[in-house]
Motif scaffolding. Structure first.
Motif, PDB file in Angstrom:
ATOM      1  N   ASP A   1      31.607  57.677  35.387  1.00 29.70           N
ATOM      2  CA  ASP A   1      31.911  56.728  34.300  1.00 29.70           C
ATOM      3  C   ASP A   1      31.694  55.198  34.965  1.00 29.70           C
ATOM      4  O   ASP A   1      31.533  54.452  34.407  1.00 29.70           O
ATOM      5  CB  ASP A   1      33.124  56.722  33.920  1.00 29.70           C
ATOM      6  N   ARG A   2      31.454  55.153  36.155  1.00 23.24           N
ATOM      7  CA  ARG A   2      31.281  53.869  36.943  1.00 23.24           C
ATOM      8  C   ARG A   2      29.881  53.339  36.407  1.00 23.24           C
ATOM      9  O   ARG A   2      28.818  53.971  36.283  1.00 23.24           O
ATOM     10  CB  ARG A   2      31.389  53.756  38.206  1.00 23.24           C
ATOM     11  N   VAL A   3      29.912  52.208  36.056  1.00 25.45           N
ATOM     12  CA  VAL A   3      28.740  51.341  35.496  1.00 25.45           C
ATOM     13  C   VAL A   3      28.344  50.280  36.934  1.00 25.45           C
ATOM     14  O   VAL A   3      29.251  49.608  37.239  1.00 25.45           O
ATOM     15  CB  VAL A   3      28.795  50.427  34.518  1.00 25.45           C
ATOM     16  N   TYR A   4      27.166  50.558  37.577  1.00 19.80           N
ATOM     17  CA  TYR A   4      26.592  49.736  38.489  1.00 19.80           C
ATOM     18  C   TYR A   4      25.995  48.440  38.186  1.00 19.80           C
ATOM     19  O   TYR A   4      24.904  48.647  37.111  1.00 19.80           O
ATOM     20  CB  TYR A   4      25.798  50.787  39.746  1.00 19.80           C
ATOM     21  N   GLY A   5      26.264  47.446  38.486  1.00 17.43           N
ATOM     22  CA  GLY A   5      25.330  46.092  38.409  1.00 17.43           C
ATOM     23  C   GLY A   5      26.323  45.359  37.243  1.00 17.43           C
ATOM     24  O   GLY A   5      25.758  44.072  37.016  1.00 17.43           O
ATOM     25  N   GLU A   6      27.489  45.743  36.828  1.00 13.68           N
ATOM     26  CA  GLU A   6      28.334  45.089  35.906  1.00 13.68           C
ATOM     27  C   GLU A   6      29.025  43.810  36.911  1.00 13.68           C
ATOM     28  O   GLU A   6      29.474  44.049  38.035  1.00 13.68           O
ATOM     29  CB  GLU A   6      29.574  45.898  35.390  1.00 13.68           C
ATOM     30  N   ALA A   7      29.171  42.489  36.370  1.00 11.07           N
ATOM     31  CA  ALA A   7      29.732  41.429  36.925  1.00 11.07           C
ATOM     32  C   ALA A   7      31.358  42.017  37.015  1.00 11.07           C
ATOM     33  O   ALA A   7      31.733  42.158  35.916  1.00 11.07           O
ATOM     34  CB  ALA A   7      29.374  40.142  36.262  1.00 11.07           C
ATOM     35  N   PRO A   8      31.931  41.833  38.310  1.00 12.30           N
ATOM     36  CA  PRO A   8      33.029  41.887  38.368  1.00 12.30           C
ATOM     37  C   PRO A   8      34.009  40.954  37.446  1.00 12.30           C
ATOM     38  O   PRO A   8      33.458  39.731  37.491  1.00 12.30           O
ATOM     39  CB  PRO A   8      33.369  41.935  39.765  1.00 12.30           C
ATOM     40  N   GLU A   9      34.992  41.226  36.979  1.00 16.67           N
ATOM     41  CA  GLU A   9      35.957  40.278  36.412  1.00 16.67           C
ATOM     42  C   GLU A   9      36.543  39.323  37.314  1.00 16.67           C
ATOM     43  O   GLU A   9      37.291  39.914  38.374  1.00 16.67           O
ATOM     44  CB  GLU A   9      36.944  41.108  35.499  1.00 16.67           C
ATOM     45  N   LYS A  10      36.482  37.976  37.091  1.00 15.40           N
ATOM     46  CA  LYS A  10      37.222  37.132  37.893  1.00 15.40           C
ATOM     47  C   LYS A  10      38.636  36.982  37.451  1.00 15.40           C
ATOM     48  O   LYS A  10      39.064  36.765  36.499  1.00 15.40           O
ATOM     49  CB  LYS A  10      36.403  35.813  37.671  1.00 15.40           C
ATOM     50  N   PRO A  11      39.321  37.114  38.569  1.00 13.17           N
ATOM     51  CA  PRO A  11      40.962  36.878  38.445  1.00 13.17           C
ATOM     52  C   PRO A  11      41.263  35.370  37.869  1.00 13.17           C
ATOM     53  O   PRO A  11      40.576  34.250  38.300  1.00 13.17           O
ATOM     54  CB  PRO A  11      41.573  36.831  39.852  1.00 13.17           C
ATOM     55  N   VAL A  12      42.047  35.276  36.644  1.00 14.89           N
ATOM     56  CA  VAL A  12      42.472  33.926  36.331  1.00 14.89           C
ATOM     57  C   VAL A  12      43.468  33.478  37.399  1.00 14.89           C
ATOM     58  O   VAL A  12      44.545  33.793  37.685  1.00 14.89           O
ATOM     59  CB  VAL A  12      43.003  34.373  34.973  1.00 14.89           C
ATOM     60  N   ARG A  13      43.104  32.191  37.713  1.00 19.57           N
ATOM     61  CA  ARG A  13      43.702  31.521  38.703  1.00 19.57           C
ATOM     62  C   ARG A  13      44.524  30.350  37.896  1.00 19.57           C
ATOM     63  O   ARG A  13      44.006  29.582  37.124  1.00 19.57           O
ATOM     64  CB  ARG A  13      43.108  30.901  39.658  1.00 19.57           C
ATOM     65  N   ALA A  14      45.789  30.130  38.119  1.00 18.93           N
ATOM     66  CA  ALA A  14      46.561  29.173  37.472  1.00 18.93           C
ATOM     67  C   ALA A  14      46.207  27.839  38.117  1.00 18.93           C
ATOM     68  O   ALA A  14      45.942  27.735  39.384  1.00 18.93           O
ATOM     69  CB  ALA A  14      48.070  29.342  37.644  1.00 18.93           C
ATOM     70  N   SER A  15      46.150  26.468  37.149  1.00 18.46           N
ATOM     71  CA  SER A  15      45.784  25.361  37.577  1.00 18.46           C
ATOM     72  C   SER A  15      46.730  24.511  38.338  1.00 18.46           C
ATOM     73  O   SER A  15      47.804  25.160  38.005  1.00 18.46           O
ATOM     74  CB  SER A  15      45.014  24.649  36.511  1.00 18.46           C
ATOM     75  N   ARG A  16      46.561  23.529  39.149  1.00 16.63           N
ATOM     76  CA  ARG A  16      47.671  22.853  39.538  1.00 16.63           C
ATOM     77  C   ARG A  16      48.729  22.274  38.669  1.00 16.63           C
ATOM     78  O   ARG A  16      49.762  22.136  38.493  1.00 16.63           O
ATOM     79  CB  ARG A  16      47.176  21.591  40.440  1.00 16.63           C
ATOM     80  N   THR A  17      47.969  22.019  37.335  1.00 14.26           N
ATOM     81  CA  THR A  17      48.583  21.275  36.370  1.00 14.26           C
ATOM     82  C   THR A  17      49.680  22.218  35.558  1.00 14.26           C
ATOM     83  O   THR A  17      50.868  21.950  35.320  1.00 14.26           O
ATOM     84  CB  THR A  17      47.995  20.758  35.091  1.00 14.26           C
ATOM     85  N   SER A  18      49.072  23.447  35.466  1.00 15.49           N
ATOM     86  CA  SER A  18      49.983  24.473  34.719  1.00 15.49           C
ATOM     87  C   SER A  18      51.224  24.851  35.666  1.00 15.49           C
ATOM     88  O   SER A  18      52.123  25.265  35.393  1.00 15.49           O
ATOM     89  CB  SER A  18      49.056  25.602  34.450  1.00 15.49           C
TER      90      SER A  18
END
Length: 254
Positions: free
Chosen positions: A218-235
């Protein structure tokens, strides 16, 4: 003129026929008994000493010898256009006019790799770069052919392929599908689902000679990996403020 065979000649011929029959029987009957047909599904465990080790659904490990035909060992997965690179081998079927222009968009493209083992005659075209199909009849408006070749380039609307000595530009359908069909384990992973059909010598069904091995994932090759959400300095600062405030209030209370 009628040819008359001597008795020694007939005897030699019969001996040869009996010998061939004995060889054919030997291929069907093993030391422990007749070859038994088997077909099962399991999960890939490993690949060692030229054999695939599969854990059947009943948790029994089976050592599977690959098929004699390289094309009968196939790994299948979906791919996105981003997976394709210049020089990769592809094949597809399309309808072209006498000038070599496709009359309709291509809906399916298979991505494959060269095979090292034996390939049956009827499958060789699928691995041989070129434009394959019945010759176009005189006066025919179009012909359906198979195109096999290396990717030269691709954009959102078309794919350029060098099919042997013939350059081909094929329009792609908006919902075109790309399918990886490798005849090896280069992309396989432990735990992938494996379907096996073949034979074993009774009573040991844990050693199988495969006629076909199929691994479909079921794996799909060539899909862009999801980028982890990084907390900003302000948050982070805002999150920390209530804790600081609480500490200050406690200090004031003291």
């Amino acid at each position: 003129m009628t040819r008359i065979f001597s008795l020694p000649t007939v005897a030699i011929a019969l001996t040869a026929i009996i010998g061939l029959y004995a060889v054919s029987v030997a291929t069907v009957v093993g030391q422990d008994g007749a070859n038994m047909v088997t077909e099962f599904k399991g999960k890939l465990k490993s690949f060692k000493r030229g054999a695939v080790v599969v854990t059947r659904d009943d948790d029994v490990e089976v050592t599977v010898m690959p098929p004699d035909e390289a094309s009968d060992f196939v790994f299948i997965a979906e791919a996105k256009p981003a997976f394709l690179r210049q020089g990769m081998l592809v094949r597809f079927t399309g309808t072209f006019n006498p000038e070599g222009v496709a009359t309709s968009p291509i809906g399916m493209v298979e991505i494959f790799q060269p095979v090292m083992g034996r390939v049956a005659g009827h499958m060789r075209e699928k691995f041989t770069p070129g434009v394959h199909g019945a010759p176009q009849e005189a006066g025919a408006a179009f012909a359906e052919v198979g195109v096999v070749g290396a990717v030269v380039g691709m954009d959102a609307t078309a794919m350029m392929v060098q099919a042997g000595q013939i350059p081909v530009r094929a329009p792609l359908a908006q919902d075109v599908k790309f399918e990886i069909r490798f005849n090896n384990l280069s992309l396989a992973q432990e735990g992938d689902v494996v379907n096996v059909s073949g034979f074993y010598n009774e009573p040991d069904d844990t050693k199988v000679k495969a006629e076909r091995i199929t691994i479909k994932v079921d794996r799909v090759y060539g899909e862009a990996p999801e980028k982890p959400v990084r907390a900003s300095r302000t948050s982070r600062t805002r999150t920390e403020k209530p804790a600081d405030a609480g500490t200050t209030d406690d200090a004031a209370a003291e």
